[in-house]
Structure formats: structure tokens, C-alpha cells
Enzyme design. Sequence first.
Site, PDB file in Angstrom:
ATOM      1  N   ASP A  98       0.866  -1.165   0.000  1.00 30.60           N
ATOM      2  CA  ASP A  98       0.000   0.000   0.000  1.00 30.60           C
ATOM      3  C   ASP A  98       0.914   1.230   0.000  1.00 30.60           C
ATOM      4  OD1 ASP A  98      -2.252   1.605   0.067  1.00 30.60           O
ATOM      5  OD2 ASP A  98      -3.232   0.464   1.644  1.00 30.60           O
ATOM      6  N   GLU A 147     -16.561  10.444   5.828  1.00 27.10           N
ATOM      7  CA  GLU A 147     -16.571   8.988   5.963  1.00 27.10           C
ATOM      8  C   GLU A 147     -15.711   8.413   4.854  1.00 27.10           C
ATOM      9  OE1 GLU A 147     -19.812   5.468   6.606  1.00 27.10           O
ATOM     10  OE2 GLU A 147     -20.092   6.669   4.804  1.00 27.10           O
TER      11      GLU A 147
END
Length: 707
Positions: free
Chosen positions: A245, A453
Site C-alpha cells: 500500500d 466517511e
Amino acid sequence: MKEKYRDETLSFKERAEDMVSRMTVEECASQMLFGAARIERLGIQYFNWWNEALHGAARSGMATVFPQAIGLAATFDDELVERVADVAATEGRAKYNTFRKYEDYGIYKGITFWSPNVNIFRDPRWGRGQETYGEDPYLTGKLGVAFVHGLQGDDERYLKTAACAKHFAVHSGPEGKRHCFDAKATPQDMEETYLPAFHKLVEAGVEGVMGAYNRTNGEPCCGSKTLMVDLLRNKWGFDGYFTSDCWAIADFHLHHHVTDTPTESVALALKNGCDLNCGNTYAYLLQALQEGKITEEEIRRSCVRLMTTRMKLGMFDEHKPFDEIDYTVIDCEAHRALNLEAARKSLVLLKNDGLLPLKKDGLKNVAVIGPNADSVTPLNGNYHGTANEYHTVLRGIRDALPGVRVNYSKGCHLYEDKLEDPGYSGDCLAEVKAQTDLADVVILVVGMDETIEGEEISGKEGFTGDKQDLLLPKCQRELIRTVCARNTPVILVNMTGSAIDFEEGCQANAIIQAWYPGAVGGKAVSDLIFGEYSPSGKLPVTFYKNTNHLPDFEDYSMDGRTYKFFREEPLYPFGYGLGYTTFAFDHLRTDRKKFQGGEDVTVTVHVKNTGSMAGDEIVQFYVRDEEASVRVPIHKLCGMKRVSLRPGEETEVTVVIDPEQFAVIDENGSRFYEPGAFTVFAAGCQPDALSERLTGQKAAHTQIEMI
């Protein structure tokens, strides 16, 4: 004589090995950062590996923006998900072909997509759960495999694009601690919950795997021998490329403190098979080589894997089947039509007291209120492209009601207590009361968006990407309370990527969970409200009450989590969703009553549309182990199929339950079969009391025995 790497009759790996053998070690290292260098003498062009396609080709301009992954999961439709992924691949190829003509080789312009995300949405507070296919490993694996097939295509020789399963393997928050967090999961939970979807994608031939930021059981995921070597490569036989990542390898020494220097981090990642670094720590590869921490053979091994993937994508061949895909396919009519289909199928009707479908006749005044009513941002979700045209809910309602007065009020800010600055708390509520009192019906559109979010968020006070609780922001709760306290019928439309306790919103006459529904989401919502189709979406996650007793967010044990292990009554259950028609299930039968461990079981159920409207139903099959000697789920999803039936029409639905669904997993993570009784259920919902009460459906069931 032609060089072997140019010989298209040889295997991709043979050609990659020959190409890499002609590179210097410095050139090999230059290929292992996400922005890979050009090597002109070998015909290697610049290539940026970093691209995204969770719900359409992302971050590179105009694209078809489909419902976010959690919305696609609510369709319970693997065939649809494969078609969506195929469109993403088509548009990705179109962009790749076009941008290369203008010598743009930058980020998000390649054909290696770092999608899908098949992490398990174990906790409703996790902000990135919207990127997943929900809380169930079977559903996640089924849809993830379909997405991989769609992205990679069905050509016998070449990949259309390269899919990547992420984030391997245990990752679902907290976002604020992901760079230093150690996710501790038992062997039982690993085998039962966290690993199955990744294994399914490897079996399906996914080309790439991405590691997670966090540690899993002490090891950083992008340098974990347990995950990357023992499991992924050796046990599962994965032979594609592995990428970190982004900047996760730097976390080894900066935050996890499992290494002390960048070269030590390089060595830990490379030796365990991390071929590509999204980040810049692999800029230390040559220094690590000089220090004797890694070998040239390890560098070349990873480079061969990377060049093999690029060979499979046809980057070094004269003619590929995808060369003629051009920019005109992007946002074409066929793609728009599929997007509307996906949006319609993703919407979940949670409550309906009979108000829906809403009759247009007689409507004179409609109020559309809420911070998400006319906002593009919640249509997108995160990791999105830019639609050529957006349909908000307000636009959808206005388009559906020519000649009707449609009033609009934002009602409140998304999360702040005042709408205007300078202003005051509740500064728009007087307008809300006035519009509500004038209206025949209120369509109240609330929720969240990617600004509060989603992935790790900084700079907004109180927001990290994760939710603190299961409630909407305070200002929206006050808005809902104000509207629902008056005497006008209310349709509540919620746009979030996760479970919400609606509190006072539960007083609304109807509740629609719209997720982040994509560019045409507002039209899909409007079409649902006015009965253009019968809703068919189902919840891919449990909607808990805020007062339910969930384990600590940082606890990765599955006990007390998801429909499989949660013992309290939630707000709305996994697999639940209403429609405008009804279905009956009976005559459930299996191809045998007794079977042995390792055998599959074929199950058939009779389904009839007993209502007055045509509609789709998601036939869900569950299995319950009645006599297990170890902890097992209360019951678990083991099959699903979408059917479309006219009023009075009936059909037979058959699925094959895989043998692994009848296995038990002990505390050591060992999978085995043991004799005993199993109950198989079939319905449009779970076989639990709350689902039956909410839907009025009774699950058909039958018993079988493993001998």
C-alpha cells in the site's frame, strides 16, 4: 535472430525473464517503484502502476461513476458486478490508449487497477467499509471474483486490465492508527472470516495483491512471511505481483518500529515477496544491496514478476485485442444504461408503511430537503471518476414531476451546527418547517460523504474517516427530528457507506438506504419513489442499533460481530430489504439427504411472486450446523440467485452449495468435516425472527445429514 522477449510465441514469463536478464540491476530497481522508468533500448515505456477502479475508472477525468462497492454488494448480483467491472476495464483501456497518444504516462493513466477491496466490513464504524462488499466472506468472495473476471476479461491470451486484491489480509480500521496498528486475529477467525475472499480471488487468477498498512499478529502486512510467503505464495500458489500500500513500507521503521532504517525495511519487504513499492522507500533498493541486506537475485525475481504482468497486458506486442478501444466509449449510452440498472438494484427499501410507491396524481407541492439532496459529492463515494452528468435526488424528483411545485432546502450543513457563516445553530430550520407544512410529502435526503466517511482523514476536527458512533451528525438528527415532528408524510433517503441508526428517522413513513449511488443515483431514487420498478436491494451489512453492545473497534475477534455471531436484535438485519411485491418460498429439497464431507449439495426451492407487481427477488440460501463441536456461525450465507418474476409467475431456483460451507474450523484454524445434522434455508432474507417479522416471509427449510 529475434530477442526472446520480442518472440510472441513464447510464454510471458519466458519473455519477461529474457527482458530482465538484459537489464542492469539499476534498471531492474527502476521498475519496482509505482512510477516505473523508461528503458528505451529495450522498448520499455514509462508506466505508472497506480490506478483505481472500485466502481468505475477513477481519478483520471470523465468516466461512468457506478454505485460505490457497498452499493454494488447490495445487489447480491455477481453477474451485474462483472458487467460493471467490464465497463471499468473498457473505459480504462480507452483512457490508456488515448493518453499514450498524447505522451501522458502519469498516475491513474495505466491499466493495473488496485481493485477490488475484499476486506471484511467487520465493524460499522470503519470509514473505508464503503469500498468493500460487506460483512460476509461468501458474498465478498463471490462478488470479488466477478469483479476480477470483469476487469481482466476473457481473452485467451491477454489481460484487458490487471485486477488487484486488497488489502491483504486483515484490515478494517481504525483509520487513525493504521500506520502503527497491530490487528490481532485468532487462527479460527483468520480462516473463517478474514482469508476466504482473498483465497477465492487467487483461485480466480487475480493478477495482483496489495498488502495492508497495519500489522497482522505482529508482522507488517507488506513484509509478512506468514501472509506473503507461507500462505499466499506457498500454500495458495499465487504467482502474480505483490504491491505495498502507498508508503506502507516506510511505516516499518517510522511507525511500526519493526525495523530501524529504510534499508532494513526494504529488505524485510523484498525478501518476503513485495515486488512493487507504492511510495518511495524502494529508492533505497540499491543502497540495501550495497549494504548486503538484499541480493541482486531478489531484485531480479521481483522485476520478472512485474514485467510478466506487463507482458500479459500486451505492452510489448504489436497487436492486442484492446488496441482499438477509443475515448468515445466513455460515458456511452450503453454504459449509462448499465449504471442506472446498477443504481436501481443497489437501493434498499428499509421501511414502507404503504406510502410508497408514491402516486404522482394529486401532488401539488413536494419538499426536497437535506444536505445530500442536491449534492454531487455523496453520489460519488470515494475513489471515483468524474461523471459527464450527475443526477441528484432533487433533479430526479423535479424531472419526474413537471408541473408540480418542488421546493428545496438544504436544511442544515453536513456536519456543522450552522449552515451560514456568520450564522447560528439551526439557522435553516424555520425554512424547513415552512416547506414541510406546505408540502404534500417531504423527501428528506441525509447521510454522509467522502469528506467525513472514508479513508484516513485529517484536518477536520472530530473526523478521522471512521465514525465515532452509529448516529448521523447532530445537526442532521435535529433536522430529521424537526421534519418528522410535523404532520407531513416523510420519505427518508440516507446516503452513507455504512450502517446508521436513524433514531427519530425511524418515525418516517419510508426509509431508503441509497449508499453512495453513483452519477445517476438521484434518478434511481426518484424512480423507486414513484414505482417505476420494485426495489430489490438487500443489506450486505447488519444495521445495528446505537445501543447494541458492539465489541471495541480495535478488537478483531469476530465474537459479537456480524449476523453470523451477533446475538442481540439489530435495527435491520443482513440480507434484508423490502419490495413492492411479495414472494413465497416452498418445496425446498436437496439432491440427497445424506452426504459425506467433501461433497457438494445441490439445493432447489420453488419461488412464486404472490404480489401484484413485477419484481426481482434475491433468493438467499443459508446453512446452519446443528451439532458442531466448535464455535460456528449462527447460520451463514451459502448461495444466492436473483430472479425476475411477473405477478403470479413462479420458478425453481437451484444452487450448488460448496463442500467448504459444511466444514468446521477449530481454534487452531484447522478446517475439517464432522458428521452431524445441517439445516438448509431459502428465502428472500435470513432465517431469523427479525427478518421474518419485517418481511412477513417464512424461510423454507430442510434438514440433511453428513455421515
